[in-house]
Scaffold this motif. Structure first.
Motif, PDB file in Angstrom:
ATOM      1  N   ASN A  69      17.778 -28.147   0.421  1.00 17.45           N
ATOM      2  CA  ASN A  69      18.385 -26.832   0.660  1.00 17.45           C
ATOM      3  C   ASN A  69      19.463 -26.875   1.735  1.00 17.45           C
ATOM      4  OD1 ASN A  69      17.017 -25.073  -1.175  1.00 17.45           O
ATOM      5  ND2 ASN A  69      15.176 -25.303   0.069  1.00 17.45           N
ATOM      6  N   LEU A  70      20.255 -27.938   1.721  1.00 14.41           N
ATOM      7  CA  LEU A  70      21.321 -28.073   2.710  1.00 14.41           C
ATOM      8  C   LEU A  70      22.689 -27.983   2.044  1.00 14.41           C
ATOM      9  CD1 LEU A  70      20.162 -30.983   5.061  1.00 14.41           C
ATOM     10  CD2 LEU A  70      20.307 -28.545   5.607  1.00 14.41           C
ATOM     11  N   ASP A  71      23.622 -27.427   2.774  1.00 13.18           N
ATOM     12  CA  ASP A  71      25.022 -27.475   2.360  1.00 13.18           C
ATOM     13  C   ASP A  71      25.570 -28.825   2.801  1.00 13.18           C
ATOM     14  OD1 ASP A  71      27.683 -26.391   1.544  1.00 13.18           O
ATOM     15  OD2 ASP A  71      28.075 -26.601   3.683  1.00 13.18           O
ATOM     16  N   ASN A  92      21.758 -23.782   2.902  1.00 22.01           N
ATOM     17  CA  ASN A  92      22.674 -23.257   1.890  1.00 22.01           C
ATOM     18  C   ASN A  92      22.248 -21.885   1.364  1.00 22.01           C
ATOM     19  OD1 ASN A  92      20.532 -23.803   0.190  1.00 22.01           O
ATOM     20  ND2 ASN A  92      21.465 -25.624  -0.722  1.00 22.01           N
ATOM     21  N   ARG A  93      22.960 -21.418   0.359  1.00 18.67           N
ATOM     22  CA  ARG A  93      22.722 -20.086  -0.198  1.00 18.67           C
ATOM     23  C   ARG A  93      21.298 -19.940  -0.745  1.00 18.67           C
ATOM     24  NH1 ARG A  93      26.409 -16.304  -1.992  1.00 18.67           N
ATOM     25  NH2 ARG A  93      25.587 -14.754  -3.445  1.00 18.67           N
ATOM     26  N   ARG A  94      20.857 -20.960  -1.457  1.00 21.66           N
ATOM     27  CA  ARG A  94      19.513 -20.913  -2.034  1.00 21.66           C
ATOM     28  C   ARG A  94      18.469 -20.746  -0.936  1.00 21.66           C
ATOM     29  NH1 ARG A  94      15.815 -25.098  -3.429  1.00 21.66           N
ATOM     30  NH2 ARG A  94      14.481 -24.562  -5.195  1.00 21.66           N
ATOM     31  N   ILE A 113      21.255 -19.804  10.785  1.00 18.06           N
ATOM     32  CA  ILE A 113      22.617 -19.730  10.238  1.00 18.06           C
ATOM     33  C   ILE A 113      22.642 -20.415   8.873  1.00 18.06           C
ATOM     34  CG2 ILE A 113      25.051 -20.211  10.657  1.00 18.06           C
ATOM     35  CD1 ILE A 113      23.861 -18.430  12.771  1.00 18.06           C
ATOM     36  N   TYR A 114      23.415 -19.860   7.946  1.00 13.73           N
ATOM     37  CA  TYR A 114      23.516 -20.386   6.579  1.00 13.73           C
ATOM     38  C   TYR A 114      24.974 -20.364   6.136  1.00 13.73           C
ATOM     39  CZ  TYR A 114      18.581 -19.030   6.734  1.00 13.73           C
ATOM     40  OH  TYR A 114      17.271 -18.871   7.094  1.00 13.73           O
ATOM     41  N   ARG A 115      25.281 -21.279   5.203  1.00 19.11           N
ATOM     42  CA  ARG A 115      26.571 -21.196   4.512  1.00 19.11           C
ATOM     43  C   ARG A 115      26.305 -20.741   3.081  1.00 19.11           C
ATOM     44  NH1 ARG A 115      30.582 -25.653   1.951  1.00 19.11           N
ATOM     45  NH2 ARG A 115      32.288 -24.237   1.476  1.00 19.11           N
ATOM     46  N   LEU A 116      26.866 -19.573   2.730  1.00 16.35           N
ATOM     47  CA  LEU A 116      26.635 -19.022   1.394  1.00 16.35           C
ATOM     48  C   LEU A 116      27.536 -19.658   0.348  1.00 16.35           C
ATOM     49  CD1 LEU A 116      26.231 -15.223   2.208  1.00 16.35           C
ATOM     50  CD2 LEU A 116      24.488 -17.015   2.078  1.00 16.35           C
TER      51      LEU A 116
END
Length: 659
Positions: free
Chosen positions: A234-236, A243-245, A308-311
């Motif tokens: 689950n990483l960008d 990530n988004r998921r 923090i996440y990257r969508l």
């Protein structure tokens, strides 16, 4: 001698060493050919009409009739051909055929015009001279994407024209012939420069496309090898953020905890302002470096209760649990904006992007985690709509806006826009004496279901559901009809949206409406905003260039409210700048606004652009603007928007007093 002859043959031939370049040249040229035939046909019919009864019937009726029919048929062929997909080989064949055809057409038109020259009085002869001059100029511009044909036509027309003018012995005609020659030379130089720039641009695009394809293939290969690991982790892969998921999984869990424990939850959505120009100017590799650096900076804010996440793309998100108060959300939002606004080194130089942040707080809003996210996303939309970086927290006002937006969209679906839409006109006045020199059209909608609807409400909805282009065409036709009744020194200012500039077809339909109306394009000023330009800068630039070639002016509206205004002024063929009313408001009391407006006026003067100050609401504001030397003003102090009938009545001669 042989080398010079070979160079001449090369210049007058269609190049085929780069098939993709030739295909792009053909695609651009195909849009100009119908315009070329339109110029030839209208000029020829005009000349034939003025010589009826003076020159022989066959010369002014049969010959032009045959030629105009030929031009019409050729235009139909080109217009139909634009629906086809051409291979580079087919494009080269078409261009070569056009190249060959350009010489006999130029010869026939030139011989016909010179045959008509001996007939008629001085005015009619002058019309022939005008026909020759304006035709060659029109041909040069229409053939700019086919250099060889432009040169052939120019040489075929201008040389016999100059000789014919000299043989008349009339000094005025001789001077006219020389004038056409002297004007044609720099125009040809401009054409050659334009062709070279076009060639370099297409070669750069091909190189960039090859790089993108190479990167895409590399990414696909990496993805095929590590897809399962990435799904589990689950990483960008670019920023190494979740990530988004992962975000939506954690959102549902965090919402469930907050709901169970009667706690609080804040969802933030972050979008970068100015990222697309970095991608366009420096390439996707530079864009990736920006995203990596932004990811590192945002990671500095992460805490036990803040993740923090990257969508995706240039959009990020955060989840804040525990102390998810409005005050803390504002503090975090400001910290995010400050971190992102710091310059970023991409290797080839420094770039800067900013951020807009939208927050939604539970339990204030939302029945599910998804609803909280959607409210945060709407808060982000509100922040970006303000055209400046900053933080917005979803509030009751925005909830009302969202509800109202749904009502407006529902009403628009069933609306009879042709009968429900109307225009009002706000005067644009000369700053020195407040004489009206133009009107800006403003759209209004009176819905029988929900009553009057503000443009700030229905225009975004129309852009969202795709009805904005229909509105533009409908209102432009009405505006041109009204403006045709104004004096010829009064111009029409008409606003275009991002969708109107988003494709060649949309822009061509606008051009067709103007041409069909018979209204002088030079009296039209199309207004575009930075938001419309940023939607797709390259296509918007092409559309604006098409409107400029039509003869219309282009104004950059709300100047100063976007993040890259100077960049746009530099790159676009603008004619006017509209200074946003936020800088005009209380300018007599705000030194910063005074300095900004002064600088904008200096920039406008240096670049040869007219400046219009909008939002003038007091005498004091007007007096300061007059002192600064602004050219034109508009605002409620000068006049509120008026109806179409009032604009016409304003120029009607006063009635004589019969009492």
């Amino acid at each position: 001698m042989r080398a010079k002859l070979a160079d001449l043959v090369r210049i007058l031939s269609v190049p085929d060493e780069n098939p993709q370049l030739t295909l792009a040249q053909f695609q651009a040229f195909s849009k100009q050919v119908p315009i070329l035939y339109f110029i030839l046909a209208t000029n020829m019919l005009s000349l034939a009409w003025t010589h009826q009864g003076t020159a022989p019937f066959a010369l002014v009726t049969v010959v032009p009739g045959v030629l105009v029919l030929l031009f019409f048929l050729r235009s139909i062929i080109w217009l139909k051909g634009r629906q086809r997909e051409y291979t580079p080989q087919q494009a080269i064949k078409q261009l070569r055929a056009t190249n060959l055809l350009s010489f006999p057409i130029a010869v026939v038109c030139t011989l016909w015009a010179l045959s008509v020259l001996p007939y008629g009085d001085a005015y009619q002869k002058a019309h022939v001279v005008f026909f020759m001059g304006i035709t060659v100029i029109g041909c040069i511009f229409s053939l700019m994407h086919l250099r060889s044909a432009a040169l052939i036509v120019t040489g075929t027309v201008t040389v016999p024209f100059f000789i014919a003018m000299c043989l008349t012995g009339e000094p005025t005609f001789i001077a006219t012939g020389a004038n056409v020659i002297l004007v044609t030379i720099p125009m040809i130089m401009i054409l050659l420069t334009h062709y070279q720039n076009f060639r370099q641009l297409m070669e750069s695009r091909q190189t960039l496309l090859q790089q993108q394809n190479a990167m895409r293939e590399q990414n696909l290969a990496m993805q095929s090898l590590s897809d399962e690991n990435l799904r589990l982790a689950n990483l960008d892969t670019l920023t190494l953020l979740a990530n988004r998921r992962s975000f939506f999984q954690m959102l549902e869990r965090a919402f469930a905890r907050a709901e169970e424990q009667s706690g609080a939850l804040a969802v933030g959505v972050i979008d970068l302002d100015g990222f697309k120009p970095v991608n366009d100017m420096y390439g996707h590799a530079a864009g990736d470096k920006v995203l990596v650096e932004i990811g590192k900076r945002l990671s500095q804010l992460a805490e036990r209760d803040l993740t923090i996440y990257r969508l995706g793309g240039d959009e990020f998100a955060l989840l804040l649990e525990g102390d998810a108060s409005e005050a803390r959300a504002n503090t975090i939002g400001q910290a995010i904006c400050d971190l992102i606004a710091q310059r970023i080194n991409i290797g080839s130089g420094l770039v800067q992007v900013t951020a807009s942040v939208g927050f939604a707080l539970y339990p204030d809003v939302g029945q599910t985690g998804q609803e909280v996210y959607e409210r945060a996303d709407y808060a982000l939309y509100t922040a970006k709509r303000r055209h400046r970086a900053g933080t917005v927290i979803f509030s009751a006002d925005q909830a009302n806006e969202l509800s109202r937006q749904a009502v407006v969209e529902d009403a628009m679906i069933t609306a009879d826009l042709e009968n429900e839409l109307y225009l009002v006109y706000q005067p644009i006045s000369r700053a020195t004496d407040l004489k009206c020199i133009g009107y800006e059209t403003l759209a209004r909608w009176n819905s029988p279901r929900i009553g009057p609807v503000s443009p700030a409400e229905f225009i975004p909805v129309a852009e969202h559901n795709g009805r904005i282009t229909l509105m533009t065409r409908l209102l432009l036709e009405r505006a041109l009809s009204v403006a045709s009744k104004w004096p010829k020194d009064v111009y029409l200012s008409f606003n275009l949206s991002a969708h109107d500039l988003s494709s060649p077809d949309n822009c061509l339909k606008i051009v067709a409406i103007v041409l069909k109306s018979g209204f002088d394009p030079a009296r039209i000023n199309f207004e575009v905003t930075e938001t419309a330009i940023l939607h797709d800068f390259d296509q918007a630039s092409n559309s604006i260039q098409m409107l400029r070639e039509l003869g219309a002016g282009i104004a950059l509206d709300d100047f100063g409210t976007g993040f890259s205004s100077l960049n746009h002024v530099h790159k676009l063929p603008l004619t006017k700048i509209k200074i946003d009313g936020s800088f005009v408001r209380d300018i007599h009391q705000r030194k910063t606004s005074f300095k900004i407006v002064k600088s904008v006026l200096a920039l406008s003067a240096d670049m040869g652009l007219d400046a219009i100050a909008e939002g003038v609401e007091t005498l004091e504001e007007l007096q300061v603007l007059q002192t600064l030397g602004v050219g034109s003003v508009q605002g409620y102090y000068i006049s509120k928007p008026v109806s179409a009938d009032e604009t016409i009545a304003a120029f009607a001669p006063p009635r004589a007093n019969t009492a």
